[in-house]
Scaffold this motif. Structure first.
Motif, PDB file in Angstrom:
ATOM      1  N   GLN A  12      72.748  20.913  24.077  1.00  0.00           N
ATOM      2  CA  GLN A  12      73.460  19.679  24.395  1.00  0.00           C
ATOM      3  C   GLN A  12      73.278  18.665  23.274  1.00  0.00           C
ATOM      4  N   ALA A  13      74.221  17.766  23.178  1.00  0.00           N
ATOM      5  CA  ALA A  13      74.123  16.688  22.196  1.00  0.00           C
ATOM      6  C   ALA A  13      72.795  15.944  22.389  1.00  0.00           C
ATOM      7  N   ARG A  37      76.960  25.452   6.164  1.00  0.00           N
ATOM      8  CA  ARG A  37      77.589  25.669   7.467  1.00  0.00           C
ATOM      9  C   ARG A  37      79.101  25.687   7.322  1.00  0.00           C
ATOM     10  N   GLN A  38      79.716  26.370   8.267  1.00  0.00           N
ATOM     11  CA  GLN A  38      81.178  26.435   8.276  1.00  0.00           C
ATOM     12  C   GLN A  38      81.669  26.318   9.707  1.00  0.00           C
ATOM     13  N   ALA A  39      82.426  25.274   9.948  1.00  0.00           N
ATOM     14  CA  ALA A  39      83.032  25.062  11.256  1.00  0.00           C
ATOM     15  C   ALA A  39      84.401  25.733  11.287  1.00  0.00           C
ATOM     16  N   ASP A  89      78.105  18.935  14.586  1.00  0.00           N
ATOM     17  CA  ASP A  89      77.221  19.883  13.892  1.00  0.00           C
ATOM     18  C   ASP A  89      77.541  21.333  14.260  1.00  0.00           C
ATOM     19  N   THR A  90      78.439  21.527  15.199  1.00  0.00           N
ATOM     20  CA  THR A  90      78.821  22.875  15.614  1.00  0.00           C
ATOM     21  C   THR A  90      79.420  23.634  14.448  1.00  0.00           C
ATOM     22  N   GLY A 114      72.820  35.266   3.528  1.00  0.00           N
ATOM     23  CA  GLY A 114      72.543  35.936   4.776  1.00  0.00           C
ATOM     24  C   GLY A 114      73.735  35.834   5.705  1.00  0.00           C
ATOM     25  N   GLN A 115      73.705  36.594   6.779  1.00  0.00           N
ATOM     26  CA  GLN A 115      74.750  36.447   7.789  1.00  0.00           C
ATOM     27  C   GLN A 115      74.512  35.140   8.522  1.00  0.00           C
ATOM     28  N   GLY A 116      75.507  34.597   9.118  1.00  0.00           N
ATOM     29  CA  GLY A 116      75.354  33.309   9.756  1.00  0.00           C
ATOM     30  C   GLY A 116      74.792  33.398  11.164  1.00  0.00           C
ATOM     31  N   THR A 117      74.346  32.254  11.632  1.00  0.00           N
ATOM     32  CA  THR A 117      73.919  32.118  13.025  1.00  0.00           C
ATOM     33  C   THR A 117      74.691  30.952  13.636  1.00  0.00           C
ATOM     34  N   GLN A 118      75.225  31.172  14.821  1.00  0.00           N
ATOM     35  CA  GLN A 118      76.099  30.183  15.437  1.00  0.00           C
ATOM     36  C   GLN A 118      75.296  29.070  16.096  1.00  0.00           C
ATOM     37  N   VAL A 119      75.668  27.849  15.788  1.00  0.00           N
ATOM     38  CA  VAL A 119      75.107  26.676  16.462  1.00  0.00           C
ATOM     39  C   VAL A 119      76.257  25.963  17.166  1.00  0.00           C
TER      40      VAL A 119
END
Length: 123
Positions: A12-13, A37-39, A89-90, A114-119
């Motif tokens: 959550q925010a 990061r990439q949205a 920041d997502t 590296g491979q990404g991790t989703q936030v």
């Protein structure tokens, strides 16, 4: 070097997450390490970078004061502590390693990814 990012998730925010990026090999301390990061629908953007022995760091303006990059060369791991998270920041967060010693905000200067991790930050 091979990089493996982890620690993403749904929060959550206002919440916090800590991302980790584990590196293979015995030369981790010779690499400058960065987080990007990439949205969805957007270009990849710089988030933070740390020098080889943690003497220098640099942050994207929107994360200054909320995110902290650190590294543990004995554990071959770089971290990104993210506090006061916002919906903007997502993104998919990726770590990267740079051979040459100068810290950099430019993804084109990084040699390994590296491979990404989703936030995902919900409002």
């Amino acid at each position: 070097v091979q990089l493996q990012a982890s620690g993403g998730g749904l929060v959550q925010a206002g919440g916090s997450l800590r991302l980790s990026c584990a590196a293979s090999g015995r030369t981790f301390s010779s690499y400058v390490m960065g987080w990007f990061r990439q949205a969805p629908g957007k270009e990849r953007e710089f988030v933070a970078v740390i020098s080889r022995r943690s003497g220098s760091t640099n942050y994207e303006d929107s994360v200054k004061g909320r995110f902290t990059i650190s590294r543990d060369n004995a554990k071959n791991t770089v971290y990104l502590q993210m506090n006061s998270l916002k919906p903007e920041d997502t993104a998919v967060y990726s770590c990267a390693a740079k051979n040459s010693p100068l810290i950099s905000r430019w993804d084109s200067e990084y040699d390994y990814w590296g491979q990404g991790t989703q936030v995902t930050v919900s409002s």
